[in-house]
Motif scaffolding. Structure first.
Motif, PDB file in Angstrom:
ATOM      1  N   SER A 161      35.532  54.346  35.357  1.00  0.00           N
ATOM      2  CA  SER A 161      35.466  55.664  35.966  1.00  0.00           C
ATOM      3  C   SER A 161      35.889  55.714  37.284  1.00  0.00           C
ATOM      4  N   TYR A 162      35.440  54.706  38.105  1.00  0.00           N
ATOM      5  CA  TYR A 162      35.920  54.689  39.459  1.00  0.00           C
ATOM      6  C   TYR A 162      37.336  54.726  39.591  1.00  0.00           C
ATOM      7  N   LEU A 163      38.160  53.749  38.885  1.00  0.00           N
ATOM      8  CA  LEU A 163      39.438  53.572  38.747  1.00  0.00           C
ATOM      9  C   LEU A 163      40.228  54.964  38.172  1.00  0.00           C
ATOM     10  N   ILE A 164      39.796  55.592  37.449  1.00  0.00           N
ATOM     11  CA  ILE A 164      40.114  56.833  36.989  1.00  0.00           C
ATOM     12  C   ILE A 164      40.320  57.903  37.977  1.00  0.00           C
ATOM     13  N   ARG A 192      32.197  33.436  52.906  1.00  0.00           N
ATOM     14  CA  ARG A 192      32.461  34.560  51.415  1.00  0.00           C
ATOM     15  C   ARG A 192      31.511  35.750  52.174  1.00  0.00           C
ATOM     16  N   ASN A 193      30.610  35.639  53.030  1.00  0.00           N
ATOM     17  CA  ASN A 193      29.636  36.799  53.423  1.00  0.00           C
ATOM     18  C   ASN A 193      30.552  37.283  54.771  1.00  0.00           C
ATOM     19  N   SER A 194      31.499  36.578  55.036  1.00  0.00           N
ATOM     20  CA  SER A 194      32.182  37.338  56.491  1.00  0.00           C
ATOM     21  C   SER A 194      33.478  37.893  55.894  1.00  0.00           C
ATOM     22  N   SER A 195      33.867  37.723  54.586  1.00  0.00           N
ATOM     23  CA  SER A 195      35.208  38.009  54.089  1.00  0.00           C
ATOM     24  C   SER A 195      35.465  39.469  53.893  1.00  0.00           C
ATOM     25  N   ILE A 196      34.672  40.366  53.820  1.00  0.00           N
ATOM     26  CA  ILE A 196      34.879  41.755  53.668  1.00  0.00           C
ATOM     27  C   ILE A 196      35.769  42.360  54.814  1.00  0.00           C
ATOM     28  N   PRO A 197      35.153  42.229  56.016  1.00  0.00           N
ATOM     29  CA  PRO A 197      35.986  42.972  57.114  1.00  0.00           C
ATOM     30  C   PRO A 197      37.219  42.222  57.228  1.00  0.00           C
ATOM     31  N   ILE A 198      37.324  40.519  56.964  1.00  0.00           N
ATOM     32  CA  ILE A 198      38.671  40.063  56.750  1.00  0.00           C
ATOM     33  C   ILE A 198      39.857  40.667  56.001  1.00  0.00           C
ATOM     34  N   THR A 220      39.561  43.638  54.595  1.00  0.00           N
ATOM     35  CA  THR A 220      39.886  44.891  54.687  1.00  0.00           C
ATOM     36  C   THR A 220      41.102  45.036  55.984  1.00  0.00           C
ATOM     37  N   ILE A 221      40.924  44.192  57.104  1.00  0.00           N
ATOM     38  CA  ILE A 221      42.165  44.183  58.060  1.00  0.00           C
ATOM     39  C   ILE A 221      43.416  43.746  57.506  1.00  0.00           C
ATOM     40  N   ALA A 222      43.016  42.442  56.488  1.00  0.00           N
ATOM     41  CA  ALA A 222      44.341  41.914  56.013  1.00  0.00           C
ATOM     42  C   ALA A 222      44.973  42.788  54.951  1.00  0.00           C
ATOM     43  N   GLY A 223      44.472  43.474  54.211  1.00  0.00           N
ATOM     44  CA  GLY A 223      44.982  44.529  53.464  1.00  0.00           C
ATOM     45  C   GLY A 223      45.670  45.861  53.993  1.00  0.00           C
ATOM     46  N   MET A 224      45.084  46.268  54.992  1.00  0.00           N
ATOM     47  CA  MET A 224      45.674  47.172  55.815  1.00  0.00           C
ATOM     48  C   MET A 224      47.156  46.569  56.452  1.00  0.00           C
ATOM     49  N   GLN A 225      47.086  45.496  56.978  1.00  0.00           N
ATOM     50  CA  GLN A 225      48.198  45.044  57.516  1.00  0.00           C
ATOM     51  C   GLN A 225      49.381  44.792  56.513  1.00  0.00           C
ATOM     52  N   ILE A 226      48.925  44.197  55.091  1.00  0.00           N
ATOM     53  CA  ILE A 226      49.837  44.340  54.294  1.00  0.00           C
ATOM     54  C   ILE A 226      50.507  45.375  53.916  1.00  0.00           C
ATOM     55  N   GLY A 227      49.863  46.499  53.931  1.00  0.00           N
ATOM     56  CA  GLY A 227      50.418  47.885  53.606  1.00  0.00           C
ATOM     57  C   GLY A 227      51.137  48.676  54.917  1.00  0.00           C
ATOM     58  N   TYR A 228      50.983  48.222  55.960  1.00  0.00           N
ATOM     59  CA  TYR A 228      51.552  48.420  57.025  1.00  0.00           C
ATOM     60  C   TYR A 228      52.961  47.709  57.208  1.00  0.00           C
ATOM     61  N   LEU A 245      43.475  48.153  45.699  1.00  0.00           N
ATOM     62  CA  LEU A 245      43.127  46.683  45.448  1.00  0.00           C
ATOM     63  C   LEU A 245      42.207  46.270  45.948  1.00  0.00           C
ATOM     64  N   ILE A 246      42.201  46.038  47.395  1.00  0.00           N
ATOM     65  CA  ILE A 246      41.233  45.632  48.296  1.00  0.00           C
ATOM     66  C   ILE A 246      39.965  46.348  48.006  1.00  0.00           C
ATOM     67  N   ASP A 247      39.795  47.615  47.377  1.00  0.00           N
ATOM     68  CA  ASP A 247      38.326  47.966  47.254  1.00  0.00           C
ATOM     69  C   ASP A 247      37.937  47.144  45.938  1.00  0.00           C
ATOM     70  N   LEU A 248      38.689  46.736  45.110  1.00  0.00           N
ATOM     71  CA  LEU A 248      38.493  46.093  43.809  1.00  0.00           C
ATOM     72  C   LEU A 248      37.920  44.734  44.328  1.00  0.00           C
ATOM     73  N   ILE A 249      38.654  44.145  45.248  1.00  0.00           N
ATOM     74  CA  ILE A 249      38.506  42.637  45.781  1.00  0.00           C
ATOM     75  C   ILE A 249      36.976  42.813  46.263  1.00  0.00           C
ATOM     76  N   TYR A 250      36.574  43.766  46.994  1.00  0.00           N
ATOM     77  CA  TYR A 250      35.293  43.799  47.506  1.00  0.00           C
ATOM     78  C   TYR A 250      34.289  43.509  46.506  1.00  0.00           C
ATOM     79  N   THR A 251      34.210  43.961  45.304  1.00  0.00           N
ATOM     80  CA  THR A 251      33.295  43.818  44.218  1.00  0.00           C
ATOM     81  C   THR A 251      33.300  42.119  43.777  1.00  0.00           C
ATOM     82  N   TRP A 252      34.298  41.544  44.040  1.00  0.00           N
ATOM     83  CA  TRP A 252      34.505  40.202  43.453  1.00  0.00           C
ATOM     84  C   TRP A 252      33.847  39.312  44.631  1.00  0.00           C
TER      85      TRP A 252
END
Length: 313
Positions: free
Chosen positions: A3-6, A233-239, A241-249, A299-306
């Motif tokens: 439902s979130y993906l939709i 792993r516990n430090s990965s979410i902000p990393i 996030t910024i990595a995903g934004m950089q890929i997009g840019y 995709l970054i949002d989905l990686i958060y759950t992993w």
């Protein structure tokens, strides 16, 4: 999750619609007439009017927009008013080049940023930390076109090496592709490394003060086990996030690097469209980049759950 993906996919519709309206409006506010540019300074008013009619530029702006967006909804990006080529095949071709350059540059940046960011955090306030922080500040402060220019001058003047001009895909010839992409990828990688390294250091400094890290150390675990097995792993979410934004840019904003190194990527294609007032090229290219950017963020949002199973959508 489904439902979130939709919901996220449905939310893309107003975002892309807003971007299409914004780009269309700004382009038509930019001074310059594509017909006059194509025909030259000696063109007669009759010839310009005839070309306007053939390109549909004599119609009201609303009609032009509806015609363009209607074609986009059918998968028809139109044709270039300058070259007469179909736009979508060119976008896909150019995007594959930009994608290879971006992936190569991001890999270089991550290989530099994550190890040194972790090292800087676990040795906070040491000489190593100071060196890493100064390098990060330089990487953020120096623009990528300056880095690219220095690399070109350095390798051509002191090493007498010039990168090949013809672009080759990694799938066709990895060695030649490496020669083509190495300098622009390093240019982009330095910018990526600076941001990711800074975020890695900050995230690890915060995580290393947590109670579960003290517990892991009290159990007699080695520093390597504590850092990689618990803190990483516990430090990965902000990393991430910024990595995903950089890929997009980078996928849409590598135009300066592509122009500097003569890489015929998507950014250069859009820039050429701007110079030539080629409205369909710019509109289609920008909308494609926007779609890629929002998909990367999804995709970054989905990686958060992993990374963190506590995150639920």
């Amino acid at each position: 999750m489904v439902s979130y993906l939709i919901k996220r996919i449905i939310s893309l519709i107003p975002i892309l619609f807003g971007i299409s309206v914004l780009v269309f409006t700004i382009l038509h506010l930019v001074p310059g007439d594509p017909a006059s540019i194509m025909l030259g300074t000696n063109a007669t008013p009759e010839a310009i009017a005839a070309l306007h009619k053939s390109m549909g530029l004599d119609q009201p702006l609303l009609t032009q927009y509806l015609h363009w967006i209607g074609g986009m909804l059918k998968g028809d990006f139109g044709v270039s008013v300058h070259s007469g080529e179909e736009i979508l095949p060119q976008i896909i071709k150019r995007f594959s080049i930009t994608l290879q350059l971006t992936v190569f540059g991001v890999l270089i940046g991550w290989v530099l940023a994550i190890p040194f960011g972790i090292l800087s955090a676990i040795r906070a306030h040491s000489k190593t930390d100071i060196i890493v922080r100064v390098a990060t500040l330089l990487g953020i402060s120096v623009p990528n076109f300056a880095v690219g220019t220095l690399l070109l001058l350095g390798f051509s003047l002191y090493f007498n090496w010039f990168p090949p001009i013809d672009v080759v895909s990694f799938w066709e010839n990895p060695v030649e592709a490496f020669k083509v992409f190495i300098l622009p990828a390093v240019t982009m990688g330095i910018v990526v490394a600076a941001g990711v390294m800074r975020m890695t250091r900050s995230a690890f400094l915060e995580t290393m003060d947590k109670d579960f890290i003290r517990t892991a150390r009290a159990k007699g675990n080695s520093q390597w086990t504590v850092v990689i097995g618990h803190a990483f792993r516990n430090s990965s979410i902000p990393i991430v996030t910024i990595a995903g934004m950089q890929i997009g840019y980078l996928l849409g904003g590598s135009v300066i690097v592509e122009q500097l190194f003569s890489i015929p990527g998507l950014g250069q294609y859009i820039l050429e469209g701007i110079y030539q007032r080629d409205y369909p090229v710019v509109q289609g290219g920008v909308l494609f980049v926007a779609l890629v950017f929002v998909l990367v963020n999804l995709l970054i949002d989905l990686i958060y759950t992993w990374i963190d199973p506590r995150i639920k959508y």
